[in-house]
Write a protein that holds these residues in place. Structure first.
Motif, mmCIF file in Angstrom:
data_model
loop_
_atom_site.group_PDB
_atom_site.id
_atom_site.type_symbol
_atom_site.label_atom_id
_atom_site.label_comp_id
_atom_site.label_asym_id
_atom_site.label_seq_id
_atom_site.Cartn_x
_atom_site.Cartn_y
_atom_site.Cartn_z
ATOM 1 N N CYS A 558 0.619 -0.742 0.304
ATOM 2 C CA CYS A 558 -0.159 -0.160 -0.199
ATOM 3 C C CYS A 558 0.597 1.090 -0.302
ATOM 4 O O CYS A 558 0.374 2.339 -0.631
ATOM 5 C CB CYS A 558 -0.907 -0.089 1.229
ATOM 6 N N LEU A 559 1.920 1.044 0.324
ATOM 7 C CA LEU A 559 2.836 2.546 0.871
ATOM 8 C C LEU A 559 3.971 2.750 -0.666
ATOM 9 O O LEU A 559 3.621 3.537 -0.986
ATOM 10 C CB LEU A 559 3.837 2.284 2.321
ATOM 11 N N LEU A 560 3.662 1.628 -1.249
ATOM 12 C CA LEU A 560 4.580 1.755 -1.824
ATOM 13 C C LEU A 560 3.270 2.254 -3.150
ATOM 14 O O LEU A 560 4.214 2.907 -4.352
ATOM 15 C CB LEU A 560 4.931 -0.341 -2.807
ATOM 16 N N ALA A 561 2.273 1.924 -3.625
ATOM 17 C CA ALA A 561 1.822 1.886 -4.150
ATOM 18 C C ALA A 561 0.722 3.809 -4.175
ATOM 19 O O ALA A 561 -0.239 3.888 -5.154
ATOM 20 C CB ALA A 561 0.440 0.796 -4.285
ATOM 21 N N ALA A 562 1.339 4.125 -2.503
ATOM 22 C CA ALA A 562 0.636 5.114 -2.843
ATOM 23 C C ALA A 562 -0.935 5.194 -3.040
ATOM 24 O O ALA A 562 -1.124 5.454 -2.873
ATOM 25 C CB ALA A 562 1.266 5.834 -3.380
ATOM 26 N N LEU A 563 -1.681 4.159 -1.094
ATOM 27 C CA LEU A 563 -2.879 4.301 -0.984
ATOM 28 C C LEU A 563 -3.302 4.569 0.017
ATOM 29 O O LEU A 563 -3.067 3.926 0.767
ATOM 30 C CB LEU A 563 -3.382 2.657 -1.823
ATOM 31 N N PRO A 564 -3.174 6.391 -0.367
ATOM 32 C CA PRO A 564 -3.454 6.596 1.068
ATOM 33 C C PRO A 564 -4.831 6.076 1.784
ATOM 34 O O PRO A 564 -5.256 5.749 3.285
ATOM 35 C CB PRO A 564 -3.323 8.284 1.481
ATOM 36 N N ASP A 565 -6.523 5.853 1.084
ATOM 37 C CA ASP A 565 -7.048 5.656 1.875
ATOM 38 C C ASP A 565 -7.502 4.170 2.833
ATOM 39 O O ASP A 565 -7.852 3.459 3.154
ATOM 40 C CB ASP A 565 -8.733 6.346 0.618
ATOM 41 N N ALA A 566 -6.892 3.595 1.834
ATOM 42 C CA ALA A 566 -6.333 1.900 1.962
ATOM 43 C C ALA A 566 -5.475 1.758 3.163
ATOM 44 O O ALA A 566 -6.167 0.496 4.305
ATOM 45 C CB ALA A 566 -6.140 0.899 1.089
ATOM 46 N N LEU A 567 -4.958 2.519 3.779
ATOM 47 C CA LEU A 567 -3.559 1.481 4.577
ATOM 48 C C LEU A 567 -4.925 2.185 6.107
ATOM 49 O O LEU A 567 -4.204 1.252 7.062
ATOM 50 C CB LEU A 567 -3.379 3.250 4.588
ATOM 51 N N PRO A 568 -5.760 3.176 6.526
ATOM 52 C CA PRO A 568 -6.137 2.996 7.621
ATOM 53 C C PRO A 568 -6.807 1.358 8.033
ATOM 54 O O PRO A 568 -6.559 0.690 8.831
ATOM 55 C CB PRO A 568 -7.099 4.086 7.967
ATOM 56 N N VAL A 569 -7.673 1.125 6.664
ATOM 57 C CA VAL A 569 -7.375 -0.752 6.848
ATOM 58 C C VAL A 569 -6.839 -0.681 7.377
ATOM 59 O O VAL A 569 -7.321 -2.371 7.893
ATOM 60 C CB VAL A 569 -8.686 -0.653 5.954
ATOM 61 N N VAL A 570 -6.254 -1.254 6.325
ATOM 62 C CA VAL A 570 -5.150 -2.338 6.287
ATOM 63 C C VAL A 570 -4.701 -2.030 8.342
ATOM 64 O O VAL A 570 -3.662 -3.346 8.730
ATOM 65 C CB VAL A 570 -3.251 -1.960 5.499
#
Length: 866
Positions: A558-570
């Motif tokens: 998620c960090l590599l792909a820059a997915l800020p909205d998914a990171l809190p769920v993860v």
């Protein structure tokens, strides 16, 4: 129903072709020019009728393929490939150029995809009943889902609905050959009582070639079609091929494929519709295998009866890019050909094809820095023509030109020929489709991003170096990581070629395969944009992850792909899993990936604050449970736990540095941890390194911990300066004492000096080397064979120079060492060479060198040893 040929006004004209045959393509154009039909019917899915006009779009560049997939199950799909030299493609473009209606008349993809799904279920049930030996499988049929029904499985259908021949170049529209068959059926043999029972091993072109006395079906086809000039009667070649196929079908019937009967019934019905609308003056372009069936006189009632009750699925269809490589039989394509690049050349260069081809080969070899001159080309042309005359061929074919290239360009070597085969004979041409072609929203967003980032899909694999400090490269990296998360493997990470280990560089291997279009369609269920789809997929993967390590790896992605909205769920899932997981091994396995993710904050501009706290909590749980978890492990468990200890050690260093960096801010960048700690309040310097060192001390001194872990813990403390040389020597002495079992002592040595850097430690600390040597010489003979494999594995990892230096140190003995080391007086070291022991190896050396057992040889070897 009509004849396969006739004069003007005597249609319909049924033109049986070989799919992807340039000779057939030229013959089709000549026949259409001569007869001027009022409509053109083509073997292919009727759902493509709405897309046929795009074939004339200026943005369309073959090879391309029609892609049909089930709307609710995009992975269940089928391709119909077209090359520039495919007869069907020529017919489509002829019709569009002359304003003539063009229609596809094969069984709709809605039926064929649904039928294949039912067949797969039936085959699965049969396999469960009969076992693996009871099922032979079949090659993918054109116009239908291939084996497995998945486009990515390499079993996609052929280009026009024809059962392709996997066993030979015939793919002309004959029955599918058994992929395991090595030769065609004997045409002179008596047919079996049930010909369909054996037809899976028959390739019609191979049968015809063998009847004509040819060993190579491809060569026969080239001689009779590809290398022959145009005849006065444009329909004569189709009449001859139709007659041959009629004879074959009299013997083999439907070829064991009942679905062919259904497809042919549907095509006959569509021909009746065309006859009512246009009269008899229409042309049908289809695989030659179907010609006898389409000419057969049947009733409408009988044909409709075959189509009654067919299953149906809702499908979408579009154009997608294809490649020459995927037209090759080697790709698993049922109607594949051996040399797509060569056939494309024959079609594009009807005049002087040999001269043009050899010039193209010369250009490729020059690009690879091989010396090829114009004189080489002239000589190769002459040799190819001479070979053709000697072999009785009307024109030099691929075999003659290849032999000429080998002899003249390559000096008899086959090595450059592999390059020529890959780049030219097969080729990496990638087609293009118009932007107006239907596509799922996700595909349109991906196309838009590719254009904006100047990252064009290519069939040829290439390396891409990215500098993440550059805005465009950073966006490229995010796109590739998002696509990988979606299962769209356009790019694969590769080792950096510039020798940089910094996190600001990435290296990728890019290659666009046609199946990726299906993967994009499948990923469309997650969203209409690449960012939205990757975010939704990451959230779903986090909730469904089976192991804690999977969640931490997902956080890194998620960090590599820059997915800020998914990171809190993860992160929420990660915190919950970490709190519930009591397995220290799982926690230790998850920590490194989580800590690695912290490094991406600076270069990618991602906030990793939440990650830092979760990682710190995870590390504390590892510290508490690691020592008890190491007790009572067997050899395999101890080896696995040792890798976890190494991984946690590296992660602790990164995590502590990250926490210091966040506490001190950017002004202390570049300062060491010790320097930074001196300027911080006690609360900020309460790092996790000291607590980790305490855990290592416990592991290194507890008797219940396996030797390999104890040795590794001592070594890590020694490297970090948390253990003195004397204390390390004392612990080694205890571990290698007489009371320690040899296997346990050997494991301790493996943990302490195992790995690439262990040898240098022994080189620079001869006291430790003396302790190891003393223990080794004291191992009883009965135990030595048990510990030898472990010791061999330990020391074989050293560089050859390190092993040589250690050997020199052992040979020299303590006289050449510092006084403190010499005082140890360990066995195995001596003041001078032990000539008696050295002489014992001379017979073996003489045997290895092939020397006679003469006194002179012995003296020479002894002198060399001294």
């Amino acid at each position: 129903m009509g004849s396969a040929h006739g004069g003007a006004g005597s249609g319909p004209w049924i033109l049986g072709v070989r799919h992807h045959g340039p000779g057939s393509a030229r013959a089709v154009r000549a026949a259409l020019d001569a007869q001027r039909p009022r409509a053109v019917l083509i073997e292919g899915p009727p759902e493509a009728d709405a897309l046929v006009a795009l074939a004339a779009d200026e943005e369309m560049r073959p090879p391309v393929a029609l892609l049909a997939h089930v709307v609710d199950e995009p992975g269940r799909s089928a391709f119909w490939p077209f090359a520039e030299f495919s007869p069907e493609w020529v017919a489509v473009n002829w019709a569009l150029e002359h304003g003539v209606p063009v229609r596809f008349i094969d069984l709709p993809a809605a039926h064929s995809l649904a039928m294949r799904a039912e067949e797969e279920k039936e085959e699965e049930r049969e396999r469960e009943k009969e076992g693996p030996a009871g099922w032979e499988g079949e090659s993918g049929a054109e116009g239908e889902p291939g084996a497995g029904g998945q486009s990515g499985d390499g079993g996609e259908p052929g280009d026009g609905g024809e059962p392709g021949a996997a066993g030979g170049p015939g793919a002309e529209g004959g029955p599918a050959a058994d992929p395991d068959a090595e030769s065609a059926a004997d045409p002179d043999a008596e047919p079996a009582a049930d010909p369909s029972a054996e037809v899976l091993r028959v390739d019609p072109i191979a049968v015809l070639a063998e009847t004509a006395g040819y060993d190579d079906p491809e060569r026969w086809w080239e001689d009779v079609v590809e290398y022959r000039g145009q005849t006065a009667d444009a329909l004569a070649p189709f009449a001859a091929l139709a007659e041959a196929m009629g004879a074959l079908r009299e013997v083999y019937g439907a070829g064991g494929h009942d679905r062919d009967l259904v497809r042919e019934a549907y095509m006959r019905l569509q021909m009746r519709v065309a006859a009512k609308e246009f009269g008899p003056e229409y042309a049908v372009v289809c695989g030659a295998w179907h010609v006898p069936a389409l000419r057969e006189k049947t009733t409408v009632t009988a044909d409709r009866a075959l189509l009654k009750g067919l299953p149906k699925a809702k499908v979408d269809m579009t154009w997608v890019p294809w490649t020459h490589r995927r037209l090759a039989r080697a790709s698993g394509y049922g109607a594949g050909i051996d040399s797509p690049g060569w056939y494309a050349h024959l079609f594009a260069a009807p005049d002087r094809p040999v001269e043009r081809w050899l010039t193209k080969v010369a250009g490729l070899l020059r690009d690879e820095d091989r010396l090829v001159s114009s004189a080489h080309v002239i000589e190769a042309v002459r040799l190819a023509e001479t070979l053709a005359v000697m072999r009785g061929r009307p024109l030099p074919g691929l075999s003659e030109t290849t032999d000429a290239v080998r002899a003249v360009f390559c000096d008899g070597s086959d090595v450059p020929l592999s390059l020529i085969h890959d780049r030219l004979i097969v080729g990496d041409v990638l087609g293009e489709v118009p932007s107006a072609a239907p596509a799922v929203p996700l595909q349109r967003d991906l196309t838009r991003i590719q254009k904006s980032l100047r990252l064009k899909p290519e069939a040829l694999e290439r390396e891409l170096e990215l500098d993440l400090r550059q805005a465009n490269d950073a966006e490229r990296s995010r796109l590739l990581h998002r696509l990988r998360l979606l299962g769209i493997g356009w790019g694969e990470p590769a080792a950096a070629t510039r020798g940089s280990t910094g996190t600001f560089r990435e290296s990728w291997r890019l290659r666009w395969e046609p199946e990726l279009s299906v993967r994009v369609a499948e990923a469309g269920i997650w969203g209409t944009t690449v960012l939205g789809a990757a975010t939704a997929k990451a959230e779903s993967d986090a909730v469904g992850a089976a192991a804690l390590a999977d969640v931490t790896a997902l956080a890194e992605r998620c960090l590599l792909a820059a997915l800020p909205d998914a990171l809190p769920v993860v992160m929420r899932v990660l915190a919950d899993r970490a709190a519930l997981d009591a397995d220290v091994g799982h926690l230790a396995q998850a920590l490194p990936a989580l800590v690695r993710s912290l490094r991406y904050g600076d270069v990618r501009g991602t906030d990793t604050g939440a990650l830092t706290e979760v990682a710190a909590g995870l590390a504390e749980r590892v510290f508490v449970g690691l020592a008890p978890a190491c007790a009572g492990l067997d050899a395999d468990g101890a080896a696995e736990m040792r890798t976890h200890v190494d991984a946690v050690h590296g992660a602790v260093g990164l995590l502590d540095d990250e926490r210091h960096a966040k506490a001190t801010g950017p002004d202390t960048a570049g300062a060491t941890a010790t320097d930074t700690a001196a300027t911080l309040p006690p609360s900020a310097t309460d790092g996790i390194r000291p607590r980790w060192y305490t855990v290592l001390h416990t592991l290194g001194t507890r008797d219940t911990v396996p030797g390999v872990i104890r040795g590794r813990a001592v070594r890590l403390l020694l490297d970090e300066g948390e253990l003195s040389q004397d204390e390390a020597g004392r612990l080694m002495g205890l571990a290698l004492s007489v009371g320690t079992p040899p296997a346990e002592a050997a494991a301790w040595i493996d943990g302490f000096v195992g790995g690439g850097s262990g040898g240098m430690l022994l080189v620079h600390d001869e006291r430790l080397l003396g302790l190891v040597d003393a223990w080794l010489t004291s191992v009883p003979a009965t135990a030595f064979t048990d510990v030898l494999p472990l010791l061999r594995r330990t020391f074989s990892a050293y560089e050859p120079g390190v092993r040589r230096t250690l050997g020199e140190l052992v040979r020299r003995g303590p006289a050449a060492q510092p006084a403190a080391t010499a005082a140890v007086g360990v066995p195995g070291f001596a003041d001078a060479l032990d000539e008696e022991r050295a002489a014992a190896v001379l017979p073996v050396v003489r045997l290895l060198l092939g020397l006679d057992a003469s006194p002179e040889d012995s003296d020479a070897l002894a002198e060399a040893a001294g």
